[in-house]
Design an enzyme around this catalytic site. Structure first.
Site, PDB file in Angstrom:
ATOM      1  N   PRO A 116       0.831  -1.212   0.000  1.00 33.96           N
ATOM      2  CA  PRO A 116       0.000   0.000   0.000  1.00 33.96           C
ATOM      3  C   PRO A 116       0.861   1.255   0.000  1.00 33.96           C
ATOM      4  O   PRO A 116       1.854   1.341   0.729  1.00 33.96           O
ATOM      5  CB  PRO A 116      -0.799  -0.139   1.299  1.00 33.96           C
ATOM      6  CG  PRO A 116      -0.887  -1.610   1.515  1.00 33.96           C
ATOM      7  CD  PRO A 116       0.406  -2.174   1.018  1.00 33.96           C
ATOM      8  N   CYS A 117       0.470   2.216  -0.807  1.00 38.24           N
ATOM      9  CA  CYS A 117       1.363   3.331  -1.110  1.00 38.24           C
ATOM     10  C   CYS A 117       0.989   4.636  -0.432  1.00 38.24           C
ATOM     11  O   CYS A 117       1.633   5.655  -0.672  1.00 38.24           O
ATOM     12  CB  CYS A 117       1.406   3.553  -2.620  1.00 38.24           C
ATOM     13  SG  CYS A 117      -0.205   3.875  -3.353  1.00 38.24           S
ATOM     14  N   GLN A 118      -0.024   4.653   0.431  1.00 35.53           N
ATOM     15  CA  GLN A 118      -0.431   5.918   1.018  1.00 35.53           C
ATOM     16  C   GLN A 118       0.702   6.607   1.770  1.00 35.53           C
ATOM     17  O   GLN A 118       0.810   7.831   1.778  1.00 35.53           O
ATOM     18  CB  GLN A 118      -1.615   5.701   1.976  1.00 35.53           C
ATOM     19  CG  GLN A 118      -2.898   5.315   1.275  1.00 35.53           C
ATOM     20  CD  GLN A 118      -3.045   3.810   1.157  1.00 35.53           C
ATOM     21  OE1 GLN A 118      -2.067   3.083   1.191  1.00 35.53           O
ATOM     22  NE2 GLN A 118      -4.276   3.349   1.009  1.00 35.53           N
TER      23      GLN A 118
END
Length: 406
Positions: A116-118
């Site tokens: 996940p890149c948040q």
């Protein structure tokens, strides 16, 4: 010959996996924490199993609503549930045990995935001013590395957003490279734009590819392709749609076109699913009309501050001024993000005759998912899965080159 195998980590709805399956890799396991995305992955597995058994009509009966998901499952012979609904973290014992069972003694040739890149996104860093040192998402590459250590694949593919390059002045990206090298891998990275590989969307992503030291492998040459098509090629054969229409199945409105055939986007049946758009209140529809008229007349983007006062609901008129954005029908789309699950303001359909935001199927096509791909969990869940996905056509090009090298 046995197919080359892969494990898909942080699998999402399977966009990255789809490209590798298309060129002949066999998924040993998909690991994903979102339950809706896991059901989507299972449904896609059933699609491929039924296609292999020449029983695709069963799958289409499911899409038409004639049979249940349980009925669909019962029609798949020798099915092996390789979708693991679990969160990758400090204790992966159960995940490892399940993957070991699924391996059935086979080696793992490849590991793919994008944590996940948040934590690395520019928007995320703007919101919290800086990356929190104790944010566990910053260290998900170490969780990815645990699978590399256990399964020792020949090659791995690690996908992420551009923000990973600049987060904490580049320290995180450097840490990732150093850490993977300590595991016995050489690696390189490229910034790829999906529009160079048949996707009708400007979407740049960092693709790290690693390989065992001394293997003779190297980063594949991913040559950009000519892409003369536009978003119009995605939209023209889909039926007219009003906001809030609840038809789960619609007929194609026109014959197929060159783009849809070349990239195998359109199904070989006469109907399409999930061509549904959210409903909008009167104020938003009026704003959409203004935005559409400005864009189609003058290629001018609507700025929030320029709206009539009666249509404004936010005091902040300096940040995110382009929160209402029309998709460019004459070019590639701007990036489709998971925020589309919250509202459609940033993805307005480019027509005065259809004042609404994009449908689920239109968003899926912009991400290059074929029409046979069904997203489980309802409209909002589908939008989220689509926005988070790696476009399958870009994944396909990466998979083709890796397969050729291996």
């Amino acid at each position: 010959m046995e197919k080359m195998t892969f494990i898909d980590l942080f699998a999402g709805a399977g966009g990255l996996s789809e490209g590798f399956v298309k060129v002949g890799f066999e998924p040993i396991a998909h690991v994903e924490m979102d339950a809706h995305a896991c059901k989507t992955l299972e449904t896609r597995n059933y699609y491929y199993a039924l296609k292999k058994a020449n029983k695709l009509q069963v799958y289409y009966d499911y899409l038409l609503g004639n049979i249940s998901h349980e009925d669909l499952s019962e029609n798949v012979l020798n099915k092996l549930n390789n979708v693991i609904n679990a969160s990758i973290g400090d204790n992966n014992t159960n995940i490892f045990n399940r993957i070991d069972e699924l391996c059935q003694g086979r080696e793992v040739d490849l590991i793919i995935g994008g944590p996940p890149c948040q934590a690395y996104s520019v928007v995320g860093r703007h919101r919290i001013n800086k990356l929190e040192q104790d944010d566990p998402r910053n260290l998900l590459y170490r969780q990815y590395a645990r699978f590399l250590k256990r399964y020792n694949p020949k090659v791995f593919v690690f996908e992420n957003v551009l923000g990973i390059l600049s987060a904490e002045e580049g320290r995180y990206f450097n840490n990732i490279k150093v850490y993977f090298r300590t595991l016995g891998y050489e690696l390189d990275s490229r910034v790829l734009n999906t529009s160079d590989y048949g996707v009708l969307q400007n979407r740049k992503r960092v693709i790290i590819i690693g390989w065992k030291k001394g293997s003779g492998f190297s980063y594949p040459e991913l040559v950009a392709e000519s892409n003369p098509y536009t978003v119009a090629d995605i939209l023209e054969d889909l039926a007219h749609l009003n906001p809030g229409d609840l038809n789960p199945v619609t007929k194609y409105a026109k014959d197929t076109n060159e783009y849809l055939k070349k990239y195998a986007i359109r199904s070989d049946v006469d109907f399409v699913t999930q061509h549904v758009a959210r409903s909008h209140n009167d104020r938003d529809l009026e704003i959409y009309r203004i935005a559409i008229d400005k864009w189609l007349s003058n290629k001018e983007r609507l700025k929030y501050a320029d709206l009539p006062e009666r249509l404004k609901t936010h005091k902040n008129q300096t940040s995110f001024t382009d929160r209402f954005k029309v998709v460019d029908i004459d070019n590639y789309s701007h990036t489709v993000l998971a925020h589309i699950a919250k509202d459609g303001h940033y993805y307005i359909y480019p027509s005065r005759e259809q004042v609404r935001s994009l449908s689920v199927r239109e968003a899926a096509r912009i991400q290059s998912f074929p029409d046979s791909y069904y997203f489980e969990g309802g409209r909002s869940a589908a939008f989220k899965q689509i926005g988070n996905a790696v476009p399958p056509l870009m994944a396909l090009r990466i998979a083709e080159e890796i397969k050729g090298s291996l």
